[in-house]
Every structure is written in structure tokens, then in C-alpha cells.
Design a protein around this motif. Structure first.
Motif, PDB file in Angstrom:
ATOM      1  N   LEU A 130       0.819  -1.215   0.000  1.00  0.00           N
ATOM      2  CA  LEU A 130       0.000   0.000   0.000  1.00  0.00           C
ATOM      3  C   LEU A 130       0.852   1.265   0.000  1.00  0.00           C
ATOM      4  CD1 LEU A 130      -2.644   1.541   0.170  1.00  0.00           C
ATOM      5  CD2 LEU A 130      -2.700   1.075   2.633  1.00  0.00           C
ATOM      6  N   GLN A 151       0.343   0.124   6.550  1.00  0.00           N
ATOM      7  CA  GLN A 151       0.492   0.428   5.126  1.00  0.00           C
ATOM      8  C   GLN A 151       1.905   0.169   4.592  1.00  0.00           C
ATOM      9  OE1 GLN A 151      -1.053   4.408   5.382  1.00  0.00           O
ATOM     10  NE2 GLN A 151       0.967   5.348   5.295  1.00  0.00           N
ATOM     11  N   CYS A 154       1.121  -4.124   4.355  1.00  0.00           N
ATOM     12  CA  CYS A 154      -0.087  -4.702   3.742  1.00  0.00           C
ATOM     13  C   CYS A 154      -0.074  -4.462   2.239  1.00  0.00           C
ATOM     14  CB  CYS A 154      -1.346  -4.126   4.384  1.00  0.00           C
ATOM     15  SG  CYS A 154      -1.620  -2.355   4.102  1.00  0.00           S
ATOM     16  N   ASN A 159      -6.047  -5.437   0.895  1.00  0.00           N
ATOM     17  CA  ASN A 159      -6.940  -4.342   1.263  1.00  0.00           C
ATOM     18  C   ASN A 159      -8.290  -4.483   0.574  1.00  0.00           C
ATOM     19  OD1 ASN A 159      -4.143  -2.053   0.913  1.00  0.00           O
ATOM     20  ND2 ASN A 159      -4.769  -3.180   2.723  1.00  0.00           N
ATOM     21  N   ALA A 164     -10.636  -2.919   3.481  1.00  0.00           N
ATOM     22  CA  ALA A 164      -9.973  -2.243   4.594  1.00  0.00           C
ATOM     23  C   ALA A 164     -10.522  -0.833   4.802  1.00  0.00           C
ATOM     24  CB  ALA A 164      -8.468  -2.189   4.335  1.00  0.00           C
ATOM     25  N   THR A 175     -12.328   0.930   1.387  1.00  0.00           N
ATOM     26  CA  THR A 175     -11.666   0.493   0.151  1.00  0.00           C
ATOM     27  C   THR A 175     -12.681   0.282  -0.962  1.00  0.00           C
ATOM     28  OG1 THR A 175      -9.882  -0.561   1.394  1.00  0.00           O
ATOM     29  CG2 THR A 175     -10.210  -1.289  -0.867  1.00  0.00           C
TER      30      THR A 175
END
Length: 484
Positions: A130, A151, A154, A159, A164, A175
Motif C-alpha cells: 500500500l 500500510q 499490507c 486491502n 480495509a 476500500t
């Protein structure tokens, strides 16, 4: 499955035959034996609360390899556990029981495919971290607003699969609200290609929405197309001290009226959480004078044409004159603002370092945020003396993490046993207030039973029908979300 005569002669089991075929479709780095030391990090979660097993760990580097893996597993009826950054908190990517599945890590599918500044979109492989995706957007003077404590590890595919949340849901949504398109390998190995870059596409069922939040039970996400936004030129961050959560939510209502949709984040932190931030970072310093029961981190983002600081200052004056604000500080730089946010991030890390504890991810109406915290605190004080409740979360979107730390020295098995009973009590409070037990973390395996128990019969039938239609052999992340 029917085993061929050559397999029978060799004494090969279906699992052995499948593993041999799987080894042949990935390169040397793409196949990790379950017993190899390198496999260990795929078999337990970030918290250490959950550990599972696997027949093998697969790390495909191309979408075509993912398709081949799924086809082989479908033929041999071998279960697949899709795994992203493995930073989830509900055991969504950790298999239960004896090894009977392969873990499919998407970490090597990690390419930014395209950035379209005119369309404000970015397309990426599912394994892109991310933070890498956010940095790519920023390099093009744009913003991807999904922001999570994890972040840096992940992955965007995870996500999407877990829908997420994070700190910016207040302004930009979950998301699900940020995804324009998804590419995914379905349980038969075929490829769902849904990345068209269209904001308006009203052609029947929106199948990508089944994959978003589906936790890998209907397919393996391999690509994602997300919305980008203009990067704010001005970001104002304030750290506030207040007397109660009720006062904090009153200030939030004022902030929405004063700042409107420029308000991007509104986090509440009970003062009892600060010592846990100091477990992770001993030099943690709260930017307030005096002791305040509730802390708030509030952030606003706007273009250069808007005086964001004047808006925040006007809000703080109004809140102070109303007797709601005890003390406050405005960040003087992005580094100063990062210090504010580090408190929020470190308190989570500090809890993990302290050891096993009881975690919740509650969601209620904004008008019930203070009530769910206060009622939960009373419940712990009366029914669980010696346990320490911690209250914090994204209160601007109704999400509170009401966690409870066990007495120091309590055995892990006792924590587990008591925790199940305690969660039943906390969920009963939340349910009486019309809330949800999963605001942003998903269901996974750890919350599967409560999800299923509370799901109305007609919705259970619908979920089962969707699962059976897309995954008739039940090979996609079995045990997650839906009871086997």
C-alpha cells in the motif's frame, strides 16, 4: 478426484500429485516447502495470535501462474489460502487444523501497471504494498487516500479482499469506495477482467463487489484499479484534549459543520492508551498541558485556495468558548503532524508488545459512540475486575476499538478462555445499540461463528448460494467467513 493408474502405482496421494504439478508451474523462488524455515512467516499472523499449517507456500510471479495454480488445485480438490501482507487481525489468511491447503502469497505480483493522471486512476498488481502505491500516486502529484497503520507491509489486493478501512474513511470511504475495477482468478482458474477505468458503468450486476470484502472465498484478486484524488496542498492537523468522549463527539459535529467535507480524519484516544504508546516508543510526548481523559487527532486537507488553518482555528475557538475544549495544539509542519500520528500508531504496537489481549472492532451510529464506550467500560469494571479497557478509534466514522488488557502474568490459555466470554458481553452491548462487530477488520476465521450466528436465515441462504455458484468445490479459503 480420480487418481490415475500411474499415480496409484507410484503410491501418490492426491496432495502429492497436486504438489508435484504445482512445483512445475512456478519457478524455484515460487515454491516453498511447508517444512522449510522460509515458510514460517506465512503460517502465523502479525500479532502471533494465530498459527496454521500448509502443504506448501506458493509465490507466483505472473497472473498466468495464479491461474495454473488454481486449475491444478481445483482438479485435485486442494484448498487455497490467498495471502497478502498477512497483517490482518481476524485469521483470514491463516489455515486452521491439519495442513490440507496451499498458501498462495501474492507478494511477487508487485508491479504498478499504469497511472492515468487524466482519468485519476492507478492500476496495480495485487501484491503491491500500500505505501508503494501511495508513493507512486504522490509522485504523480495525486493522492490515494487509504491510510492504515500497516500500510508499510499490507498489500492492495489484501486491502481489497478485506475492504480495509483506516483513518480517512470519514472523507473518502472504505476500500470499496476507492476501487474502480478488479482482476481476479476465479475458482475454476478463469480470469475475471473487470479493470475498465470507468466511473459510471451500469451494465447489470457489479461482480467486483462480490470480490471486494469477499476475503478470498470467491477468487484470488490479482489486479486492482483504484481512484486517485488531487493531492491536498494544505494539511492541517490538530491534537486536542477533552474531558469526555461525549464532548469529543460534540466537537466532531461542530467540525463537520465548520470544515464540511474537508475534514479527513477524527480519531479519539482514551488517556489510558498513552502508556501503551510509550511501550513502543519510550520518548512519546503528548502535546497537551495537563491531563485530559480523552485525546483527539483531527486532520483537514484542502487546496491552496482555501485557508485550512483559519477554519481549524475558528473551530477550536468555538469549541473552547463552548466549554468543550480543554487544550489543543496545531501542527507547525508535516513532521510535527507525524509526531501526533505516531502516538496513534504506537499505541497499537505497544499492545502487541505487551502480549495477548482482547481486541474488538466495533461500529455504531455516530450518536452512539460515547455510549458504547461508557457502557463497555462499566461492563469490564463490574464483571472483569483487574482487566484494563482501552478505547480508541476512528470515531468520525463510528468505529471504536475497545480492547481489553488482561492482568499481568495471566496464562495465555486463561486469557483465551475468558476472552471468549468477555467478547460475548461486549458484542451484546454493541448489538443492543444497533452496531456491528466488524467495522473494518473483516470476519476471517476468528469472527466467523458470531457472524454466522447473527446472520438472518435468508441472508445465510444467499451467501451459501453465491459461494456454491462460484466455488462449488469449496477450495477458496475454506473456513474463512463461511462455516465449512
Amino acid at each position: 478426484m480420480t487418481i490415475s493408474s500411474s499415480q496409484e502405482a507410484a503410491g501418490a496421494t492426491p496432495a502429492a500429485a497436486a504438489l508435484a504439478a504445482l512445483r512445475a508451474v512456478v519457478d524455484a523462488a515460487g515454491f516453498v516447502d511447508a517444512g522449510a524455515p522460509e515458510a514460517e512467516r506465512y503460517l502465523h499472523d502479525w500479532t502471533g495470535d494465530y498459527r496454521g499449517g500448509a502443504l506448501a507456500v506458493l509465490r507466483p510471479s505472473r497472473v498466468e501462474e495464479v491461474q495454473a495454480i488454481v486449475r491444478i488445485c481445483a482438479e485435485h480438490r486442494i484448498a487455497l489460502i490467498p495471502q497478502g501482507g498477512n497483517s490482518g487481525l481476524v485469521s483470514g489468511g491463516i489455515a486452521e487444523g491439519p495442513p490440507r491447503a496451499v498458501v498462495v502469497s501474492l507478494e511477487r505480483l508487485n508491479r504498478i501497471r499504469a497511472i492515468d493522471p487524466e482519468n485519476f486512476t492507478l492500476a496495480a498488481d495485487a501484491g503491491v504494498i500500500l505505501q508503494v502505491l501511495k508513493d507512486a500516486a504522490e509522485a504523480s502529484d495525486m493522492l490515494f487516500p487509504l491510510a492504515l497503520g500497516a500500510q508499510g507491509s499490507c498489500q492492495i489486493g489484501g486491502n481489497v479482499s478485506t475492504n480495509a478501512g483506516g483513518i480517512n474513511v470519514l472523507r473518502y470511504g472504505m476500500t470499496r469506495d476507492l476501487v474502480l475495477g478488479v482482476e481476479a482468478v476465479l475458482p475454476d482458474g478463469s480470469l475475471f477482467e473487470g479493470m475498465h477505468g470507468l466511473r459510471k458503468d451500469n451494465r447489470g450486476y457489479d461482480l467486483k463487489q462480490l470480490l471486494i470484502g469477499g476475503e478470498g472465498t470467491l477468487g484470488i484478486v490479482t489486479g486492482v484499479e483504484v481512484k486517485l484524488f488531487p493531492r491536498p496542498a494544505n494539511i492541517e492537523t490538530a491534537y486536542l484534549g477533552l474531558a469526555s468522549f461525549a464532548d469529543a463527539m460534540t466537537v466532531f459535529g461542530m467540525a463537520r459543520r465548520v470544515c464540511s467535507d474537508l475534514l479527513t480524519a477524527f480519531e479519539v484516544i482514551g488517556a489510558e492508551c498513552i502508556p501503551f504508546a510509550r511501550i513502543a516508543a519510550r520518548d512519546t510526548r503528548v502535546p497537551l498541558e495537563g491531563e485530559w481523559p480523552v485525546h483527539v487527532i483531527m486532520e483537514l486537507g484542502c487546496s491552496a485556495a482555501i485557508d485550512g488553518r483559519a477554519l481549524v482555528e475558528a473551530l477550536l475557538v468555538e469549541a473552547f468558548e463552548a466549554g468543550l475544549l480543554g487544550d489543543g495544539a496545531l501542527a507547525q509542519s508535516r513532521a510535527h503532524a507525524a509526531d501526533f500520528w505516531a502516538i496513534r500508531e504506537n499505541l497499537v504496537e505497544g499492545q502487541a508488545k505487551r502480549g495477548r489481549h482482547i481486541r474488538t472492532d466495533l461500529s455504531v451510529r455516530l450518536s452512539r459512540v460515547a455510549e458504547v464506550i461508557e457502557r463497555s467500560r462499566v461492563y469490564i469494571a463490574v464483571d472483569w475486575p483487574g482487566w484494563e479497557p482501552l478505547s480508541y478509534g476512528h470515531a468520525g466514522d463510528g468505529n471504536i476499538h475497545f480492547n481489553v488488557m488482561p492482568p499481568v502474568g495471566m496464562a495465555e490459555e486463561e486469557i483465551r478462555r475468558n476472552g471468549k466470554v468477555m467478547l460475548d458481553g461486549l458484542y451484546a452491548i454493541m448489538r443492543a445499540l444497533g452496531g456491528s462487530f466488524s467495522a473494518e477488520h473483516g470476519v476471517g476465521r476468528s469472527r466467523r461463528d458470531v457472524y454466522w450466528d447473527w446472520l438472518p436465515a435468508e441472508q445465510r441462504s444467499a451467501v451459501r448460494a453465491i459461494k456454491a455458484a462460484l466455488d462449488p468445490h469449496g477450495i477458496m479459503n475454506p473456513g474463512a467467513l463461511i462455516p465449512e
